[in-house]
Design a protein around this motif. Structure first.
Motif, mmCIF file in Angstrom:
data_model
loop_
_atom_site.group_PDB
_atom_site.id
_atom_site.type_symbol
_atom_site.label_atom_id
_atom_site.label_comp_id
_atom_site.label_asym_id
_atom_site.label_seq_id
_atom_site.Cartn_x
_atom_site.Cartn_y
_atom_site.Cartn_z
ATOM 1 N N THR A 30 -9.613 10.109 6.336
ATOM 2 C CA THR A 30 -9.273 10.710 7.619
ATOM 3 C C THR A 30 -8.135 9.945 8.294
ATOM 4 N N PRO A 31 -7.464 10.558 9.264
ATOM 5 C CA PRO A 31 -6.334 9.892 9.923
ATOM 6 C C PRO A 31 -6.695 8.576 10.610
ATOM 7 N N ASP A 32 -7.957 8.416 11.000
ATOM 8 C CA ASP A 32 -8.329 7.208 11.735
ATOM 9 C C ASP A 32 -8.818 6.069 10.837
ATOM 10 N N MET B 268 0.841 -1.198 0.000
ATOM 11 C CA MET B 268 0.000 0.000 0.000
ATOM 12 C C MET B 268 0.872 1.241 0.000
ATOM 13 N N ARG B 269 0.774 2.031 -1.075
ATOM 14 C CA ARG B 269 1.512 3.289 -1.151
ATOM 15 C C ARG B 269 0.678 4.417 -0.551
ATOM 16 N N ILE B 270 1.352 5.510 -0.233
ATOM 17 C CA ILE B 270 0.680 6.671 0.342
ATOM 18 C C ILE B 270 1.062 7.918 -0.452
ATOM 19 N N LYS B 271 0.036 8.683 -0.813
ATOM 20 C CA LYS B 271 0.235 9.963 -1.488
ATOM 21 C C LYS B 271 -0.397 11.055 -0.629
ATOM 22 N N VAL B 272 0.363 12.095 -0.386
ATOM 23 C CA VAL B 272 -0.155 13.268 0.316
ATOM 24 C C VAL B 272 -0.254 14.390 -0.712
ATOM 25 N N CYS B 273 -1.464 14.859 -0.941
ATOM 26 C CA CYS B 273 -1.695 15.858 -1.985
ATOM 27 C C CYS B 273 -1.889 17.237 -1.376
ATOM 28 N N GLY B 274 -1.762 18.262 -2.223
ATOM 29 C CA GLY B 274 -1.969 19.634 -1.780
ATOM 30 C C GLY B 274 -0.773 20.252 -1.098
ATOM 31 N N VAL C 64 -4.284 11.171 0.490
ATOM 32 C CA VAL C 64 -4.869 11.994 1.545
ATOM 33 C C VAL C 64 -4.564 13.469 1.312
ATOM 34 N N ASN C 65 -5.427 14.308 1.890
ATOM 35 C CA ASN C 65 -5.235 15.740 1.674
ATOM 36 C C ASN C 65 -5.835 16.547 2.826
ATOM 37 N N SER C 66 -7.092 16.962 2.686
ATOM 38 C CA SER C 66 -7.629 18.021 3.549
ATOM 39 C C SER C 66 -7.787 17.617 5.010
ATOM 40 N N LYS C 67 -7.968 16.338 5.292
ATOM 41 C CA LYS C 67 -8.142 15.900 6.680
ATOM 42 C C LYS C 67 -6.813 15.813 7.425
ATOM 43 N N PHE C 68 -5.729 16.143 6.741
ATOM 44 C CA PHE C 68 -4.391 16.099 7.339
ATOM 45 C C PHE C 68 -3.764 17.490 7.333
ATOM 46 N N GLU C 69 -4.599 18.501 7.537
ATOM 47 C CA GLU C 69 -4.136 19.888 7.445
ATOM 48 C C GLU C 69 -4.551 20.696 8.670
ATOM 49 N N ASP C 70 -3.769 21.730 8.941
ATOM 50 C CA ASP C 70 -4.156 22.754 9.897
ATOM 51 C C ASP C 70 -4.932 23.874 9.204
ATOM 52 N N SER C 71 -4.624 24.080 7.924
ATOM 53 C CA SER C 71 -5.343 25.010 7.061
ATOM 54 C C SER C 71 -5.023 24.591 5.628
ATOM 55 N N PRO C 72 -5.761 25.068 4.629
ATOM 56 C CA PRO C 72 -5.527 24.596 3.265
ATOM 57 C C PRO C 72 -4.069 24.740 2.816
ATOM 58 N N GLY C 73 -3.455 23.605 2.479
ATOM 59 C CA GLY C 73 -2.078 23.604 2.013
ATOM 60 C C GLY C 73 -1.035 23.548 3.102
ATOM 61 N N VAL C 74 -1.459 23.589 4.371
ATOM 62 C CA VAL C 74 -0.528 23.519 5.504
ATOM 63 C C VAL C 74 -0.762 22.189 6.208
ATOM 64 N N LYS C 75 0.133 21.232 6.008
ATOM 65 C CA LYS C 75 -0.086 19.882 6.483
ATOM 66 C C LYS C 75 0.211 19.745 7.973
ATOM 67 N N ASN C 76 -0.558 18.877 8.618
ATOM 68 C CA ASN C 76 -0.294 18.493 9.992
ATOM 69 C C ASN C 76 0.563 17.235 9.928
ATOM 70 N N LEU D 47 -0.174 14.093 12.062
ATOM 71 C CA LEU D 47 -1.228 13.218 11.553
ATOM 72 C C LEU D 47 -0.726 12.359 10.398
ATOM 73 N N VAL D 48 0.094 12.939 9.538
ATOM 74 C CA VAL D 48 0.669 12.175 8.427
ATOM 75 C C VAL D 48 1.540 11.042 8.957
ATOM 76 N N GLU D 49 2.396 11.377 9.904
ATOM 77 C CA GLU D 49 3.312 10.379 10.476
ATOM 78 C C GLU D 49 2.529 9.227 11.103
ATOM 79 N N GLN D 50 1.487 9.551 11.837
ATOM 80 C CA GLN D 50 0.651 8.528 12.475
ATOM 81 C C GLN D 50 -0.001 7.637 11.426
#
Length: 211
Positions: free
Chosen positions: A162-164, A1-7, A182-194, A197-200
């Motif tokens: 979502t992260p869960d 399973m690969r992971i892509k983080v967009c945005g 994944v994208n918007s559910k892993f952000e503090d604001s649009p384009g600013v990643k948390n 959450l990504v690491e988890q």
């Protein structure tokens, strides 16, 4: 399973994805998106980043614009998220791998809408149909529809992940599911990643696959 983080819009976030073993980073080159990368992240910094595959996301852009952006940012793949034709995909695929995105609503006609793109793409991506735009809506479609997917063609799963949901995604019995996007559910604001959450999420996906 690969992971892509967009945005991705910040070089610090890109570097954090590399450090956490994310496979793909997505950069949106659609000016109407709040995560438009063109005026937020330095092309040279992206070009010089290694150990992650860089995906440019385009919506109904011209062939010339896509090709110029590929060169400027040293992209490894393109994701076409608009109403691009099989011919357009084929022209791009002569020089770079192509992901074609499809917006999924209450049902999907695999043969009519999707099958013509099999010979001219490397991957599909399934996102949620929405009146709000061409993706990045944060909404989830009915994943049960994917059980009827009839093709031997790998795909990315997108749309409101979502992260869960790492364990749920890892347990899905879908042979052609190649990556979670994944994208918007892993952000503090649009384009600013948390990044926490990504690491988890990365750790949970990888641990689920090794059980």
């Amino acid at each position: 399973m690969r992971i892509k983080v967009c945005g991705i819009t910040r070089i610090t976030d890109l570097q954090a994805l590399v450090a956490n073993g994310v496979d793909y980073a997505g950069f949106i080159f659609y000016e109407k998106s709040p995560r438009f990368a063109g005026n937020k992240i330095d092309a040279r910094s992206v070009r010089e980043t290694i150990r992650i595959r860089k995906v440019g996301v385009f919506v109904n852009a011209s062939l010339e614009q896509v090709q110029r952006t590929i060169a400027d940012y040293a992209l490894d793949m393109v994701q076409l998220h608009g109403d691009e034709t099989p011919g357009f995909c084929a022209a791009l695929r002569e020089s770079i791998p192509v992901i074609k995105a499809f917006r999924i609503g209450d049902n999907v006609d695999w043969q009519t809408a999707v099958a013509p793109f099999i010979p001219v793409t490397d991957y599909f991506l399934f996102d949620t149909a929405s009146v709000k735009g061409y993706g990045g809506t944060g909404d989830r479609f009915n994943w049960e529809l994917l059980k009827t997917y009839p093709f031997d063609h790998p795909f990315f799963l997108s749309g409101g992940i979502t992260p869960d949901q790492a364990a749920e995604i890892s347990s899905m019995q879908l042979p052609m599911l190649f990556a979670a996007d994944v994208n918007s559910k892993f952000e503090d604001s649009p384009g600013v990643k948390n990044i926490t959450l990504v690491e988890q999420f990365v750790k949970e996906i990888h641990s689920s696959l090794t059980k």
